[in-house]
Design a protein around this motif. Structure first.
Motif, mmCIF file in Angstrom:
data_model
loop_
_atom_site.group_PDB
_atom_site.id
_atom_site.type_symbol
_atom_site.label_atom_id
_atom_site.label_comp_id
_atom_site.label_asym_id
_atom_site.label_seq_id
_atom_site.Cartn_x
_atom_site.Cartn_y
_atom_site.Cartn_z
ATOM 1 N N GLY A 123 0.691 -1.072 -0.086
ATOM 2 C CA GLY A 123 -0.077 0.139 -0.167
ATOM 3 C C GLY A 123 0.434 1.060 -0.338
ATOM 4 O O GLY A 123 1.978 0.958 0.054
ATOM 5 N N GLY A 124 0.268 2.636 -0.315
ATOM 6 C CA GLY A 124 0.720 3.383 -0.227
ATOM 7 C C GLY A 124 0.068 4.822 -1.012
ATOM 8 O O GLY A 124 -1.192 5.021 -1.076
ATOM 9 N N LEU A 125 0.417 5.794 -0.568
ATOM 10 C CA LEU A 125 -0.048 7.129 -1.236
ATOM 11 C C LEU A 125 0.557 7.037 -3.129
ATOM 12 O O LEU A 125 1.709 6.921 -3.796
ATOM 13 C CB LEU A 125 0.672 8.375 -0.376
ATOM 14 C CG LEU A 125 -0.159 9.514 -1.152
ATOM 15 C CD1 LEU A 125 -1.434 9.604 -1.021
ATOM 16 C CD2 LEU A 125 0.963 10.607 -0.318
ATOM 17 N N VAL A 126 -0.284 7.001 -4.075
ATOM 18 C CA VAL A 126 -0.114 7.632 -5.024
ATOM 19 C C VAL A 126 -1.140 8.220 -5.793
ATOM 20 O O VAL A 126 -2.301 8.912 -5.768
ATOM 21 C CB VAL A 126 -0.295 6.237 -6.028
ATOM 22 C CG1 VAL A 126 -2.193 5.550 -6.040
ATOM 23 C CG2 VAL A 126 0.009 5.933 -7.321
ATOM 24 N N SER B 112 -0.767 3.562 -10.904
ATOM 25 C CA SER B 112 -1.440 1.923 -10.224
ATOM 26 C C SER B 112 -0.228 1.648 -8.555
ATOM 27 O O SER B 112 0.540 2.360 -8.221
ATOM 28 C CB SER B 112 -0.414 1.039 -11.502
ATOM 29 O OG SER B 112 -0.905 1.401 -12.638
ATOM 30 N N LEU B 113 -0.432 0.590 -8.328
ATOM 31 C CA LEU B 113 -0.086 0.220 -7.188
ATOM 32 C C LEU B 113 -0.405 -1.488 -7.032
ATOM 33 O O LEU B 113 -1.061 -2.062 -7.704
ATOM 34 C CB LEU B 113 -0.484 0.211 -5.666
ATOM 35 C CG LEU B 113 -1.029 1.353 -5.296
ATOM 36 C CD1 LEU B 113 -1.464 2.308 -3.727
ATOM 37 C CD2 LEU B 113 1.391 2.014 -5.322
ATOM 38 N N ARG B 114 0.725 -2.671 -6.673
ATOM 39 C CA ARG B 114 0.344 -4.189 -6.626
ATOM 40 C C ARG B 114 0.606 -4.017 -4.808
ATOM 41 O O ARG B 114 1.597 -4.142 -4.371
ATOM 42 C CB ARG B 114 1.282 -4.697 -7.115
ATOM 43 C CG ARG B 114 1.026 -6.359 -7.440
ATOM 44 C CD ARG B 114 2.375 -7.080 -8.199
ATOM 45 N NE ARG B 114 2.889 -7.434 -7.442
ATOM 46 C CZ ARG B 114 3.780 -8.437 -8.343
ATOM 47 N NH1 ARG B 114 3.097 -9.115 -8.981
ATOM 48 N NH2 ARG B 114 4.865 -8.926 -7.088
ATOM 49 N N LEU B 115 -0.877 -4.568 -4.478
ATOM 50 C CA LEU B 115 -0.642 -5.078 -3.033
ATOM 51 C C LEU B 115 -0.458 -6.533 -3.307
ATOM 52 O O LEU B 115 -0.380 -7.809 -4.015
ATOM 53 C CB LEU B 115 -2.255 -5.207 -2.667
ATOM 54 C CG LEU B 115 -2.504 -3.525 -2.567
ATOM 55 C CD1 LEU B 115 -4.399 -3.665 -1.749
ATOM 56 C CD2 LEU B 115 -1.439 -3.025 -1.706
ATOM 57 N N MET C 10 -3.198 -2.555 -9.530
ATOM 58 C CA MET C 10 -4.021 -1.795 -9.311
ATOM 59 C C MET C 10 -3.943 -1.204 -10.204
ATOM 60 O O MET C 10 -2.967 0.031 -10.124
ATOM 61 C CB MET C 10 -4.783 -1.251 -7.714
ATOM 62 C CG MET C 10 -4.945 -1.766 -6.665
ATOM 63 S SD MET C 10 -5.559 -1.563 -5.369
ATOM 64 C CE MET C 10 -3.926 -0.847 -4.717
ATOM 65 N N ASN C 11 -4.625 -0.469 -11.176
ATOM 66 C CA ASN C 11 -4.208 0.696 -12.915
ATOM 67 C C ASN C 11 -5.456 1.398 -12.450
ATOM 68 O O ASN C 11 -6.543 1.145 -11.840
ATOM 69 C CB ASN C 11 -4.008 -0.110 -13.678
ATOM 70 C CG ASN C 11 -3.305 -1.372 -13.297
ATOM 71 O OD1 ASN C 11 -1.886 -1.020 -12.995
ATOM 72 N ND2 ASN C 11 -3.046 -2.431 -14.461
ATOM 73 N N SER C 12 -5.021 2.270 -13.392
ATOM 74 C CA SER C 12 -6.281 3.230 -13.361
ATOM 75 C C SER C 12 -7.504 4.156 -11.812
ATOM 76 O O SER C 12 -8.093 4.244 -11.904
ATOM 77 C CB SER C 12 -6.893 3.388 -14.032
ATOM 78 O OG SER C 12 -6.942 2.731 -15.552
#
Length: 122
Positions: free
Chosen positions: A9-12, A17-20, A83-85
């Motif tokens: 997790g984090g700030l974007v 995009s992020l990958r958990l 997780m994209n867009s």
């Protein structure tokens, strides 16, 4: 006892995009479906995605279809959520959970992780 530990997790910024990841303890990981849920401030926890024991079945909430992808690596006892867009409304604490059965039909969950915060700025 099964332990689930989320990370990634984090700030974007919106559109990013992020990958958990969710790492599971125990030797029976590959026997169960896995799921991702999220809870935003002041809201109830909601279903995001689920994957069957071998990755052959996947379900998604309508709000994330086409943007999020759930996958698993049974050799690593890990389930992922790409997780994209990302949108500001995706901001929440994300939890992984272990299903009680291998498949997605009438699936309920028995073990939960502690969660990882995802914040999407506009």
């Amino acid at each position: 006892q099964v332990q689930l530990v989320e990370s990634g997790g984090g700030l974007v910024q919106a559109g990013g995009s992020l990958r958990l990841s969710c790492a599971a303890s125990g030797r029976t990981f590959s026997s169960y479906a896995m799921g991702w849920f999220r809870q935003a401030p002041g809201k109830e926890r909601e279903f995001v995605a689920a994957v069957s024991w071998n990755g052959g079945q996947r379900n998604y909430a309508d709000s994330v279809k086409g943007r999020f992808t759930i996958s698993r690596d049974n050799a690593k006892n890990t389930v992922y959520l790409q997780m994209n867009s990302l949108k500001p409304e995706d901001t929440a604490v994300y939890y992984c959970a272990r299903g009680r059965t291998p498949y997605l039909t009438s699936l309920s969950y028995d073990y939960w992780g502690q969660g990882t915060q995802v914040t999407v700025s506009s």
